[in-house]
Design a protein around this motif. Structure first.
Motif, short mmCIF file in Angstrom:
data_model
loop_
_atom_site.label_atom_id
_atom_site.label_comp_id
_atom_site.label_asym_id
_atom_site.label_seq_id
_atom_site.Cartn_x
_atom_site.Cartn_y
_atom_site.Cartn_z
N PRO A 164 26.10 -4.56 2.26
CA PRO A 164 27.42 -3.99 2.58
C PRO A 164 27.34 -3.12 3.84
CG PRO A 164 26.90 -3.71 0.25
CD PRO A 164 25.65 -4.20 0.90
N GLU A 165 28.45 -2.97 4.51
CA GLU A 165 28.46 -2.23 5.76
C GLU A 165 28.04 -0.78 5.59
OE1 GLU A 165 32.17 -2.56 7.79
OE2 GLU A 165 32.00 -4.72 8.12
N ASP A 166 28.27 -0.22 4.41
CA ASP A 166 27.93 1.19 4.22
C ASP A 166 26.49 1.40 3.76
OD1 ASP A 166 28.29 0.07 1.73
OD2 ASP A 166 29.35 1.79 0.87
N VAL A 167 25.69 0.34 3.71
CA VAL A 167 24.27 0.45 3.36
C VAL A 167 23.45 0.21 4.63
CG1 VAL A 167 22.38 -0.47 1.97
CG2 VAL A 167 24.69 -0.33 1.00
N ALA A 168 22.72 1.22 5.05
CA ALA A 168 21.91 1.11 6.25
C ALA A 168 20.68 0.24 6.00
CB ALA A 168 21.48 2.50 6.72
N PHE A 169 20.28 -0.50 7.03
CA PHE A 169 19.06 -1.31 6.93
C PHE A 169 18.04 -0.72 7.89
CE2 PHE A 169 17.03 -5.78 7.39
CZ PHE A 169 16.20 -5.53 6.31
N GLU A 170 17.04 -0.07 7.35
CA GLU A 170 16.03 0.65 8.13
C GLU A 170 14.74 -0.17 8.15
OE1 GLU A 170 16.31 3.44 9.73
OE2 GLU A 170 18.28 4.15 9.05
N ARG A 171 14.37 -0.66 9.34
CA ARG A 171 13.17 -1.47 9.48
C ARG A 171 12.05 -0.65 10.12
NH1 ARG A 171 15.54 -7.41 11.24
NH2 ARG A 171 17.75 -6.91 11.08
N ARG A 172 10.84 -0.94 9.70
CA ARG A 172 9.68 -0.24 10.24
C ARG A 172 8.59 -1.24 10.63
NH1 ARG A 172 13.16 2.89 10.13
NH2 ARG A 172 13.19 5.03 9.31
N TRP A 173 8.02 -1.03 11.80
CA TRP A 173 6.92 -1.86 12.30
C TRP A 173 5.61 -1.26 11.78
CZ3 TRP A 173 6.98 -6.36 15.17
CH2 TRP A 173 5.75 -6.78 15.71
N THR A 174 4.91 -1.97 10.91
CA THR A 174 3.78 -1.35 10.21
C THR A 174 2.53 -2.22 10.15
OG1 THR A 174 4.35 -2.24 8.02
CG2 THR A 174 5.46 -0.21 8.69
N HIS A 175 2.51 -3.37 10.83
CA HIS A 175 1.45 -4.36 10.59
C HIS A 175 0.38 -4.40 11.68
CE1 HIS A 175 0.22 -7.57 7.92
NE2 HIS A 175 0.19 -8.48 8.87
N THR A 176 0.50 -3.54 12.71
CA THR A 176 -0.43 -3.61 13.83
C THR A 176 -1.10 -2.26 14.07
OG1 THR A 176 1.39 -3.16 15.37
CG2 THR A 176 0.78 -5.47 15.01
N LEU A 177 -2.15 -2.31 14.88
CA LEU A 177 -2.85 -1.08 15.27
C LEU A 177 -1.98 -0.26 16.21
CD1 LEU A 177 -5.47 0.60 15.25
CD2 LEU A 177 -6.29 -0.83 17.14
N ARG A 222 0.85 -1.20 0.00
CA ARG A 222 0.00 0.00 0.00
C ARG A 222 0.88 1.25 0.00
NH1 ARG A 222 0.06 -1.94 5.37
NH2 ARG A 222 0.89 -0.43 6.87
N LEU A 223 0.23 2.37 -0.31
CA LEU A 223 0.90 3.67 -0.19
C LEU A 223 0.44 4.41 1.05
CD1 LEU A 223 1.77 3.00 -3.08
CD2 LEU A 223 1.21 5.35 -3.73
N ASP A 224 -0.86 4.32 1.38
CA ASP A 224 -1.40 5.06 2.53
C ASP A 224 -0.96 4.41 3.84
OD1 ASP A 224 -2.83 7.31 3.27
OD2 ASP A 224 -4.59 6.74 2.09
N ASP A 225 -0.52 5.23 4.78
CA ASP A 225 -0.05 4.77 6.08
C ASP A 225 0.97 3.65 5.93
OD1 ASP A 225 0.12 4.92 8.87
OD2 ASP A 225 -1.22 3.22 9.10
N ASN A 226 1.98 3.93 5.15
CA ASN A 226 3.10 3.00 5.01
C ASN A 226 4.38 3.74 5.40
OD1 ASN A 226 5.07 1.15 4.32
ND2 ASN A 226 4.05 0.51 2.43
N PRO A 227 4.73 3.74 6.69
CA PRO A 227 5.92 4.48 7.13
C PRO A 227 7.21 4.04 6.46
CG PRO A 227 4.55 3.87 9.01
CD PRO A 227 4.00 3.15 7.82
N THR A 228 7.29 2.77 6.05
CA THR A 228 8.49 2.30 5.35
C THR A 228 8.73 3.13 4.10
OG1 THR A 228 7.94 0.08 6.13
CG2 THR A 228 9.62 0.26 4.43
N LEU A 229 7.69 3.29 3.30
CA LEU A 229 7.80 4.08 2.08
C LEU A 229 7.92 5.55 2.37
CD1 LEU A 229 7.63 4.32 -1.03
CD2 LEU A 229 5.14 4.37 -0.78
N THR A 230 7.09 6.06 3.26
CA THR A 230 7.06 7.50 3.55
C THR A 230 8.40 7.98 4.10
OG1 THR A 230 4.70 7.35 4.03
CG2 THR A 230 5.85 9.30 4.81
N ASP A 231 8.99 7.21 5.01
CA ASP A 231 10.27 7.61 5.58
C ASP A 231 11.38 7.57 4.54
OD1 ASP A 231 8.92 7.88 7.94
OD2 ASP A 231 9.87 6.18 8.95
#
Length: 477
Positions: free
Chosen positions: A122-135, A13-22
């Motif tokens: 690679p070490e110079d690529v950040a891995f940004e995780r987002r919790w998006t599946h719950t209320l 989805r696009l709406d309320d998807n912090p992974t994409l928005t951030d």
């Protein structure tokens, strides 16, 4: 940063998807990607398929809708096949990404693959995780997830008193996808080995079309156009028709809709129309869904053990023939058979039906509950690992809030299907029987079978066990 990869998972989805928005807020260019990992298909150790054709079709429709939405914003969705820990890092390297953004999931296989992707970057690529599946966000729980109560009611009361639902985040207006000569790729459909999806059965409660667009339309139809939310608690145990319950679950499972977005719609409905116990009850059901997500983060693989999270040892039968009759809707117990035939023909089953067929398999037949959970994984269009396995463990007496009492499918049928309308919808061979015989056809004498032109063992199966005696046994143990 210059470029970020957004790895879509169960957040289509696009709406309320912090992974994409951030990611959009942090990077000049965004490479959205979905990976069709072959490990999400194939056979389970229980002899079932990990994903049946109906859920496969729903996923394909959801990806096509997501790609259209991204293109409307100026971006695109790349689709690749392969192991995620190979595909995602390779794409990140090809576009010289500074970071990979991804949804984090609580279930063991999903979390393991997510960690494998992070380890392969690679070490110079950040891995940004987002919790998006719950209320409720996991960081907002009054008690950290690894110490939460394993019983729903005290957990719910604590969360309602001590946490707030975050506001949904708006969909990005623009998504700038880099032009690096990358082929967008084809959205996967059913592979050659998959069974074909049968046409939509005209008895189906709903035609579940995948995608955020279809999900939002279902919300509009159910809450706003149909005005059904005002009586949700009163009707939620129904069995026939589109609107006895919300049926948002398929879109929630694939992440086409976020629970926070639905929550906002409920609150808007309460502000503009009515606030009552029925409107609250849909939020209550979202809380049950949250509970199992957090429980999976807490207990992990214990949910897949025969002893469950409570280490309860039971002697489970592994009778393949009994399981086959249950799965095919050929037990000779009409309420069980009707529900299983609906599941097999449509990919959906009411909550009441799920509870009853699970109890029949685990309690009446004593068959390994994990076989049933795996069969649901294959068949349900709205399969969610935490909700499915959590609820099955609960019914089997090895999970959260576990039941000490079984569901008596005979009395349940007579209570929730008094006129036998549901049973005869899915078992038309019983349509001419009065309700008492439609629910218990074995009580007919030979003369009555001749009178109603129904021969047990020929036109409809004889019961695979003396179910009335079995329930007496369960009641007295």
């Amino acid at each position: 940063m210059d470029t970020a990869v957004v790895w879509f998972r169960d957040d289509l989805r696009l709406d309320d998807n912090p992974t994409l928005t951030d990611a959009v807020a942090a990077a000049d260019e965004i490479l959205p990607v979905y990976v069709a990992d072959p490990r999400r298909q194939g056979e389970t150790r229980y002899g079932t398929d990990k994903r049946g054709p109906r859920r496969g079709r729903f996923r394909s429709e959801s990806l096509l809708d997501l790609r259209d939405s991204l293109r409307d914003c100026g971006g695109d969705l790349l689709v690749r096949s392969g192991r995620v820990e190979s595909v995602v890092p390779d794409l990140a390297e090809r576009v010289d990404a500074d970071a990979v953004y991804a949804q984090t999931k609580p279930a063991t296989e999903e979390l393991g693959r997510e960690n494998a992707v992070g380890d392969a970057l690679p070490e110079d690529v950040a891995f940004e995780r987002r919790w998006t599946h719950t209320l409720y966000h996991i960081a907002d729980l009054p008690t950290p997830y690894d110490r939460i109560d394993d019983t729903f009611t005290p957990w719910r009361k604590e969360v309602e008193a001590g946490a707030s639902v975050r506001d949904p985040v708006a969909a990005p207006e623009t998504v700038s996808t880099p032009d690096r000569g990358l082929d967008p790729g084809e959205v996967p459909t059913l592979s050659a080995g998959d069974r074909e999806v049968s046409p939509v059965d005209d008895r189906a409660v709903l035609n579940f079309s995948g995608g955020e667009t279809a999900g939002k339309e279902r919300v509009r139809e159910y809450i706003w156009a149909g005005d059904h939310l005002r009586k949700y608690k009163q009707t939620r145990n129904g069995l026939l028709g589109a609107d006895y319950s919300s049926k948002f679950s398929a879109w929630l499972a694939a992440g086409c809709l976020s629970p926070r977005w639905i929550h906002r719609e409920i609150k808007r409905y309460e502000d503009e129309r009515i606030e009552n116990e029925d409107t609250y009850w849909l939020v209550f059901e979202l809380l049950w869904r949250d509970f199992f997500q957090f429980q999976f983060r807490k207990h992990g693989a214990d949910f897949f053990a025969p002893t469950g999270i409570r280490d309860i040892h039971k002697e489970w039968d592994r009778d393949r023939e009994a399981f086959r009759r249950w799965a095919d809707g050929e037990t000779g117990i009409p309420f069980v058979d009707a529900n299983m035939r609906e599941l097999n023909r449509t990919g959906y089953l009411s909550n009441r039906g799920r509870q009853n067929v699970a109890s029949f398999l685990a309690d009446a037949l004593g068959v390994d509950w994990r076989w049933g959970a795996a069969y649901f994984e294959e068949r349900l269009v709205d399969y969610d690992v935490a909700s499915n396995w959590g609820n099955w463990a609960y019914q089997a007496g090895v999970g959260n809030d576990s039941r000490d009492n079984h569901f008596n499918v005979l009395s349940q049928a007579e209570r929730y299907d008094g006129g036998a309308d549901y049973v005869t919808t899915w078992l038309p061979e019983l349509a001419d029987l009065p309700p008492e015989y439609a629910h218990r056809p074995w009580r007919m004498s030979d003369q009555e079978q001749a009178e109603y032109d129904l021969e047990l063992g020929t036109d409809y199966p004889r019961p695979m066990l003396d179910v009335e005696a079995r329930y007496r046994e369960l009641r007295n143990r």
